[in-house]
Design an enzyme around this catalytic site. Structure first.
Site, mmCIF file in Angstrom:
data_model
loop_
_atom_site.group_PDB
_atom_site.id
_atom_site.type_symbol
_atom_site.label_atom_id
_atom_site.label_comp_id
_atom_site.label_asym_id
_atom_site.label_seq_id
_atom_site.Cartn_x
_atom_site.Cartn_y
_atom_site.Cartn_z
ATOM 1 N N VAL A 88 26.120 42.785 32.659
ATOM 2 C CA VAL A 88 26.389 43.632 33.831
ATOM 3 C C VAL A 88 26.906 42.761 34.976
ATOM 4 C CG1 VAL A 88 24.874 45.527 33.287
ATOM 5 C CG2 VAL A 88 23.929 43.526 34.393
ATOM 6 N N THR A 128 30.077 40.314 28.086
ATOM 7 C CA THR A 128 29.756 38.932 28.425
ATOM 8 C C THR A 128 30.876 38.030 27.895
ATOM 9 O OG1 THR A 128 28.704 38.290 26.345
ATOM 10 C CG2 THR A 128 27.353 39.509 27.923
ATOM 11 N N GLU A 172 37.733 33.394 34.087
ATOM 12 C CA GLU A 172 36.475 33.449 33.328
ATOM 13 C C GLU A 172 35.397 32.831 34.221
ATOM 14 O OE1 GLU A 172 35.955 34.273 29.817
ATOM 15 O OE2 GLU A 172 37.889 35.254 30.109
ATOM 16 N N LYS A 225 36.160 37.337 23.991
ATOM 17 C CA LYS A 225 37.190 36.948 23.016
ATOM 18 C C LYS A 225 36.653 36.079 21.888
ATOM 19 C CE LYS A 225 39.872 35.709 26.639
ATOM 20 N NZ LYS A 225 39.633 36.694 27.651
ATOM 21 N N VAL A 267 43.109 40.790 25.301
ATOM 22 C CA VAL A 267 44.435 40.341 25.709
ATOM 23 C C VAL A 267 44.954 41.279 26.784
ATOM 24 C CG1 VAL A 267 46.796 39.867 24.943
ATOM 25 C CG2 VAL A 267 44.895 39.530 23.358
ATOM 26 N N ASP A 306 41.983 29.729 26.909
ATOM 27 C CA ASP A 306 41.911 31.181 26.963
ATOM 28 C C ASP A 306 43.223 31.818 26.482
ATOM 29 O OD1 ASP A 306 40.253 33.433 27.741
ATOM 30 O OD2 ASP A 306 41.845 33.818 29.198
ATOM 31 N N VAL A 339 32.549 42.657 35.227
ATOM 32 C CA VAL A 339 33.157 43.698 34.405
ATOM 33 C C VAL A 339 32.149 44.814 34.120
ATOM 34 C CG1 VAL A 339 34.163 44.198 32.154
ATOM 35 C CG2 VAL A 339 34.810 42.114 33.370
ATOM 36 N N GLY A 378 41.159 40.839 36.221
ATOM 37 C CA GLY A 378 40.389 41.500 37.270
ATOM 38 C C GLY A 378 39.348 42.405 36.636
ATOM 39 N N LYS A 396 44.171 34.133 23.135
ATOM 40 C CA LYS A 396 44.858 35.437 23.199
ATOM 41 C C LYS A 396 46.045 35.496 22.239
ATOM 42 C CE LYS A 396 43.496 36.406 27.942
ATOM 43 N NZ LYS A 396 43.886 36.320 29.344
#
Ligand code: ADP
Ligand code: ASP
Ligand code: MG
Length: 812
Positions: free
Chosen positions: A470, A552, A664, A576, A606, A675, A473, A794, A679
């Site tokens: 929580v 998470t 991140e 990811k 992604v 990262d 995001v 975001g 992706k």
């Protein structure tokens, strides 16, 4: 004339009985009525429990009985102002009798069925007598002893009615009886020696039907604590609703399979005389309730779903049975002689096994008796010893016009399968009024709700979410969910509930849905969390349409997806790590998701909320092939290089990006290119290529020093220390009139990521803020690529991407 029957909860106390008397007063204005009543509240249970207790502790049994006596005296006190003394005297004498019987049970250490019938009869003897006197205060009412009218055999606890004699008695009595209201105790009867018998637990409904049929009344009303016969047990299925009209046969099937609202034998006498039965709620008398009749108005093809818990399956199995007649006859004869009720039967067409469902209480006895019956065959190894399986339940889907519709059983079993409800045995009557299945009893609630949704709530679908994480995001996701709640319900007919919520410290569960306005408080007051505890709670809650959501960036969380998928629980994640882990793991998750029919969605891996993976999936599924992907996939790096110039410092721009939620939690994961590499790896895999993270060339622009830091503070310090290095990178690009973009490329099976100088004629040149862009070059888009572009980082857009995945699951 009408018969009205009031159940235990309708007469549980003075308040309720006043409501009953008002209903009776109204009903008796126009015609005579016979009123059949149950014992007050839980009196029957209390009397029977007391009887067993009397065997060991008669003192305690009598103490408990005195509480039952108090309830009765209180009701007399409240409702009979005028004729009180006589009534109290009679009540006292009946209880004195009961105390003596308890004493006798203790002294003789004997509690036969005959004694049990006698003891339990006091409930209705008392209630009918007291209510008759209460009614008599304002109405023209009388009391009649049911044991003088309903005559049965000697089966004390489950007596079979002699209709010929009973009907004669009833007709004769009512012919002479001039009173407007007649009170009768339900459940009780007598054998031809005048000894007390009872009609089975819940039998007051049956008594009422016997009176209605004997008197040919125009209606039988069953007044209870729910407004009718529901599509499923309302205590188990919240969305269940009262069925407006139902046929006798359907009502019989539903009640036989556990709809306790009506005692199954009740239907027969009413059906024979075609007397309509109306089920109504004492506490909501204006509600029309349910009409049980011969030709109900057309309704749903499935009328209701019911279930019986505490069932055992008994299997008789063995090669020696094939082609040899008589096995099933011996099986059923054995059970019937022992008065063991068979609830369910299936036989494989190979005749290799017969399977019967019985109540769990009877299972052990049945097993012993059958092992005896078939001892010779078992010794000779022609059949196996009788096998018993406990802790099962039967669910039954009922409806007379089901036979006219194809595919109903398919729908039933696929809905159960989708929700991981294992079906142990199936039976469908040839009349097709009923399809029943044996399942694990711990799955009963989920199964009933699943089937209810399938057959009665096509219009609203419920999704049960278990959300972990929580942070930025997660918090936005919950806010969006709360905000869209009514829209989803109204426009998509979707009800989404968050059942479980956790962060790294606490977890909270609420099976009716956590209030999203106060989730922070609820979580703070929750229990300590662990991934295992969370999983166990999800399993225990055992909801249909369950979705596990990972907000998470945690490795350990990503490792539990497989467990959830194997339980047919869908997984939605913005993390990811799983999809970018080794290829075998990625592949396993995809396969498990397919096998167990549980979605595994990670659109936000992604481009945050941009529909990149979904678009790619649609291309691949429709037969397109990807040759090349070019993309700017890091909203954070884009933000950094769009804002970094000779007037700023690299450190401050990165800090700003993190503050705005574009990186991140560990910004090095973005800046090192890891990262982005993850992706492009995921896009390559989704395009059908088998690639590992190590296969992706990563030309990092960070210095060795920054790359080797192990925490955020050291990382930021290293950025400040290497400011000259970053300024040089900017200058090199600027001198060539180029902009810096961190580009990911996948061409012909190979991928790389790194900082590139982008000239002004390139589609990447004008990429703003934290935007992402992806160019797909495929068979169908060979030269002019398919381009997806928009905000790619975001919390809000990522949360909306998670949301979109949840909606995708709901819309399936
Ligand atoms: P009474 O004491 O009035 O005879 P019961 O307790 O015997 O009442 O029956 C009413 C109860 O039956 C309801 O409170 C409900 O919990 C249960 N029930 C089970 N299945 C159904 C169903 N399909 N429709 C309505 N009630 C049901
Ligand atoms: N009082 C009886 C019982 O509890 C009969 C009834 O209420 O229908 O089983
Ligand atoms: Mg009942």
């Amino acid at each position: 004339m009408k018969v009205l029957k009031f159940g235990g909860s309708s007469v549980a106390n003075s308040e309720n009985i006043k409501k009953v008397l008002a209903i009776v007063a109204k009903a008796s204005q126009k015609e005579k009525v016979a009123v059949v009543v149950s014992a007050f509240g839980k009196t029957t249970n209390n009397l029977l429990a007391g009887a067993s207790l009397a065997l060991s502790d008669v003192k305690k049994a009598k103490e408990n009985l005195s509480e039952v006596e108090d309830l009765h005296n209180q009701i007399v006190e409240d409702l009979i102002p005028n004729n009180k003394t006589t009534v109290i005297d009679k009540v006292t004498s009946l209880f004195d009798n009961l105390y003596s019987i308890y004493e006798g049970v203790f002294l003789l250490q004997e509690l036969s069925d005959k004694t049990l019938a006698k003891i339990s009869s006091f409930g209705e003897r008392l209630s009918s007598y007291i209510i008759a006197n209460a009614a008599n205060e304002t109405l023209d009412a009388t009391h009649k002893e049911s044991r003088e009218l309903i005559i049965t055999n000697d089966d004390f606890l489950n007596a079979q009615v002699n209709f010929e004699r009973s009907n004669k008695n009833i007709e004769a009595f009512f012919k002479e009886n001039k009173h407007q209201v007649t009170l009768l105790g339900g459940f009780i009867s007598a054998n031809d020696k005048g000894e007390t018998t009872t009609l089975g637990r819940g039998g007051s409904d049956f008594s009422a039907a016997i009176y209605a049929a004997a008197l040919n009344t125009n209606e039988l009303q069953i007044w209870t604590d729910v407004p009718g016969m529901f599509t499923a047990n309302p205590r188990v299925v919240k969305q269940a609703y009262a069925i407006s009209e139902i046929s006798y046969e359907e009502a019989m099937e539903l009640s036989h399979f556990g709809a306790k609202v009506l005692y199954p034998p009740t239907i027969q006498p009413a059906l024979r005389k075609e007397i309509p039965i109306r089920i109504k709620n004492t506490f909501e008398p204006e509600n029309v309730g349910t009409l049980i009749c011969k030709n109900p108005k057309n309704g749903n093809e499935v009328k209701g779903i019911s279930h019986i818990e505490d069932i055992s399956l008994i299997t008789l199995e063995g090669g020696g049975m094939i082609g040899i007649p008589g096995f099933s006859k011996r099986l059923f004869a054995t059970l019937s002689v022992a008065k063991i009720n068979v609830v369910f039967i299936t036989q494989a067409s190979s005749e290799h096994s017969i399977c019967v469902g019985v109540y769990e209480n009877d299972a052990l006895k049945a097993q012993e008796l059958l092992n005896e019956t078939f001892s010779i065959e078992i010794d000779r190894k022609k059949i196996q010893p009788i096998h018993v399986e406990n802790n099962l339940a039967i669910i039954a889907v009922v409806g007379e016009s089901m036979k006219n519709y194809q595919g109903l059983s398919g729908q039933m079993f696929s809905a159960l399968g989708k929700n991981n409800v294992n079906v142990r045995a199936i039976a469908q009557g040839s009349s097709e009024k009923n399809i029943s299945a044996v399942i694990n009893k711990y799955d009963a609630k989920k199964a009933l709700n699943t089937l209810h949704e399938q057959f009665f709530e096509e219009k609203t679908k419920q999704l049960n979410l278990f959300v972990t994480g929580v942070g930025n995001v997660g918090e936005r996701f919950l806010a969006q969910l709360e905000q869209q709640k009514s829209f989803l319900k109204k426009n998509l007919k979707l009800k989404i509930r968050v059942i479980g919520l956790s962060n790294s410290r606490k977890m909270v569960f609420n099976n009716s849905g956590i209030d999203l306005k106060n989730w922070k408080e609820a979580l703070e007051n929750g229990e300590p969390t662990s991934l295992d505890n969370f999983y166990n709670e999800v399993k225990k809650a055992n909801h249909r349409n369950s979705v596990f959501i990972d907000n998470t960036a945690n490795q350990a969380v990503s490792e539990v997806y497989e467990k959830y998928l194997r339980d047919s629980i869908s997984v939605v994640t913005c993390n990811k790590i799983a999809c970018a882990s080794n290829y075998d793991n990625y592949k396993t998750l995809k396969e498990v998701s397919r096998k167990y029919n549980a979605d595994f969605l990670f659109e936000t891996n992604v481009g945050a909320g941009l529909p990149i993976i979904d678009t790619l999936k649609n291309l691949i599924n429709s037969g397109d092939r990807v040759h090349k992907i070019q993309a700017v996939l890091s909203g954070s790096l884009n933000f950094v290089f769009n804002n970094f110039n000779e007037k700023s410092t690299f450190h401050n721009v990165v800090a700003q990006a993190q503050k705005e939620g574009f990186t991140e939690p560990d910004p090095k994961i973005d800046l090192s290119g890891v990262d982005v590499a993850r992706k492009i790896l995921i896009l390559a895999r989704e395009s059908g290529y088998q690639l590992e993270l190590e296969d992706i060339a990563n030309n990092s622009f960070l210095t060795e020093e920054s790359l080797s830091t192990t925490n955020n503070d050291d990382f930021y310090a290293s950025l400040t220390k290497n400011e000259v290095h970053f300024q040089q990178i900017f200058k090199d690009a600027n001198d060539k009139n180029c902009r810096l973009k961190y580009v990911a490329e996948f061409v012909d099976g190979k991928a790389n990521v790194g900082l590139q100088h982008i000239a002004s004629d390139h589609p990447f040149y004008n990429l703003e803020g934290s935007d992402n862009i992806v160019l797909f070059f495929t068979d169908r888009y060979p030269e002019n690529p398919l381009i997806i572009k928009g905000a790619g980082a975001g919390a809000d857009v990522t949360a909306s991407g998670i949301f979109a995945d949840v909606i995708r699951i709901a819309n399936k």
